[in-house]
Design an enzyme around this catalytic site. Structure first.
Site, PDB file in Angstrom:
ATOM      1  N   LEU A   1      35.812  37.641  45.825  1.00 45.07           N
ATOM      2  CA  LEU A   1      36.382  39.185  45.655  1.00 45.07           C
ATOM      3  C   LEU A   1      35.357  40.061  46.671  1.00 45.07           C
ATOM      4  O   LEU A   1      34.237  39.661  46.801  1.00 45.07           O
ATOM      5  CB  LEU A   1      36.028  39.540  44.326  1.00 45.07           C
ATOM      6  CG  LEU A   1      36.996  39.172  43.258  1.00 45.07           C
ATOM      7  CD1 LEU A   1      36.558  39.776  41.927  1.00 45.07           C
ATOM      8  CD2 LEU A   1      38.096  40.478  43.460  1.00 45.07           C
ATOM      9  N   ASP A   2      35.822  40.987  47.159  1.00 40.00           N
ATOM     10  CA  ASP A   2      35.046  41.852  47.959  1.00 40.00           C
ATOM     11  C   ASP A   2      33.900  42.315  47.342  1.00 40.00           C
ATOM     12  O   ASP A   2      33.917  42.586  46.203  1.00 40.00           O
ATOM     13  CB  ASP A   2      35.849  42.966  48.567  1.00 40.00           C
ATOM     14  CG  ASP A   2      36.892  42.501  49.682  1.00 40.00           C
ATOM     15  OD1 ASP A   2      36.651  41.420  50.141  1.00 40.00           O
ATOM     16  OD2 ASP A   2      38.091  43.159  49.771  1.00 40.00           O
ATOM     17  N   SER A   3      32.886  42.972  48.005  1.00 37.30           N
ATOM     18  CA  SER A   3      31.568  43.327  47.428  1.00 37.30           C
ATOM     19  C   SER A   3      32.013  44.730  46.381  1.00 37.30           C
ATOM     20  O   SER A   3      31.421  45.079  45.511  1.00 37.30           O
ATOM     21  CB  SER A   3      30.450  43.582  48.257  1.00 37.30           C
ATOM     22  OG  SER A   3      30.760  44.273  49.484  1.00 37.30           O
TER      23      SER A   3
END
Length: 350
Positions: A121-123
């Protein structure tokens, strides 16, 4: 008469206590004063020893339980940390609870504990992050190929270099004439088996390095070629210009940021992702299965593993049920070492 009454009171007092009064001398008082602190100190030392022994037994039991954990579960990733950073935070909390500090478990090279995550998951995103522990790390590849569900809020009229709100604005276009019907009419083009170009800021690699790392360093990076991906369902949940909310169910390797950007281009405008939440990955949902950080304990994870095993396909559940080798059940904290090996989507720590 008074003397006789006093004698009777003294005799009565002696009978009640069952002992004859002994006059205290200066010598006995001094002896009592000298021995009392020594006795108290000895008792305190003995109590501390018992407490320390009990604590060591408790920590040893927790360490054994930690090393016996095996399977797949889900945690709730908040906005901010990367998936790898969150995994390290989880790992450190478990090791600390089991009394296995980093200074100890980095001393030796024997492999005893495995933990990893599947599906980065992206930050800037939040939601379900699937974690494998023990033999469960072998199940992560199947988690990547399974379906995922997202709720994404897009913003029309702005394009960024990262394709989301964390990036630098690279283009602005009008969006005032775009209607809800316009958006709904093009969604079918992005449903089913389609071709998609991945973002430049991604975990995909070139010459062993992530594209996002090369981009941040200022290197010239060419876009990866379009690749086949699958979108099982795609619907517009809300439209309040310039913002639109999508519900997306897709397969592995799909990028929501690319989808939102492509939708903006299809509408003769541009768009980026403002917010992104993964609500489901495989059988794990955000509301029912993802453990918040205050539940990242050995006992809570053990319970979650037991519950989540019933959600897995039969062939994976059978793999999970195989007993761990006994040598991994009895190792002490000084044998623990964790080393990361990173792929495009799977991160395993040993």
């Amino acid at each position: 008469m008074a003397a006789a009454e006093a004698a009777m009171v003294s005799s009565s007092s002696s009978l009640k206590t069952g002992t004859a009064p002994v006059p205290e001398t200066a010598g006995t008082a001094a002896a009592t004063a000298a021995t009392s602190p020594v006795t108290a100190a000895a008792a305190a030392v003995a109590a501390a020893a018992r407490s320390g022994s009990e604590a060591r037994v408790s920590k040893a039991a927790l360490a054994t339980k930690l090393l016996s954990l095996s399977g797949v579960f889900a945690v709730h990733k908040p906005k901010g940390p990367t998936s790898a950073e969150l995994l390290n935070r989880l790992k450190e909390k478990l090791l600390a609870e089991a009394g296995m500090p980093s200074s100890e478990w980095t001393k030796r090279k024997k492999q005893t504990l495995k933990i990893g995550h599947g599906g980065t998951l992206d930050s800037a995103a939040r939601g379900v992050l699937v974690v494998g522990i023990g033999r469960g790390t072998k199940m992560l590849t199947s988690m990547l190929s399974g379906s995922k569900r997202y709720v994404a809020i897009g913003e029309l009229g702005k394009a960024t270099d990262t394709l989301d709100s964390t990036g630098k604005v690279t283009e602005e276009k009008p969006y005032d004439k775009i209607t809800q019907e316009d958006i709904e009419s093009i969604l079918q083009k992005f449903t089913g088996n389609i071709m998609q170009v991945p973002p430049l800021y991604s975990a995909l690699k070139k010459d062993g390095q992530r594209l996002s790392t090369l981009m941040k360093r200022g290197d010239v990076v060419e876009a990866k070629p379009a690749r086949p991906v699958t979108v099982y369902s795609l619907s517009l949940q809300k439209f309040q210009p310039p913002f639109f909310t999508l519900d997306v169910e897709c397969g592995g390797g799909f990028y929501i940021r690319s989808l939102v950007s492509d939708i903006g281009k299809e509408l003769s405008s541009c768009a980026n992702v403002l917010e992104l939440t993964r609500t489901k990955q495989g059988p794990f949902t955000l509301e029912e299965h993802a453990l918040p950080e205050d539940k990242w304990t050995i006992d809570d994870i053990a319970q979650s593993l037991e519950y989540c095993s019933s959600l897995l396909p039969a062939e994976l559940a059978l793999k999970k049920s195989k007993p761990e080798e006994s040598k991994e059940q009895v190792l002490s904290c000084e044998y623990i070492t964790l080393n990361e090996t990173k792929g495009d989507d799977v991160i395993k720590t040993f």
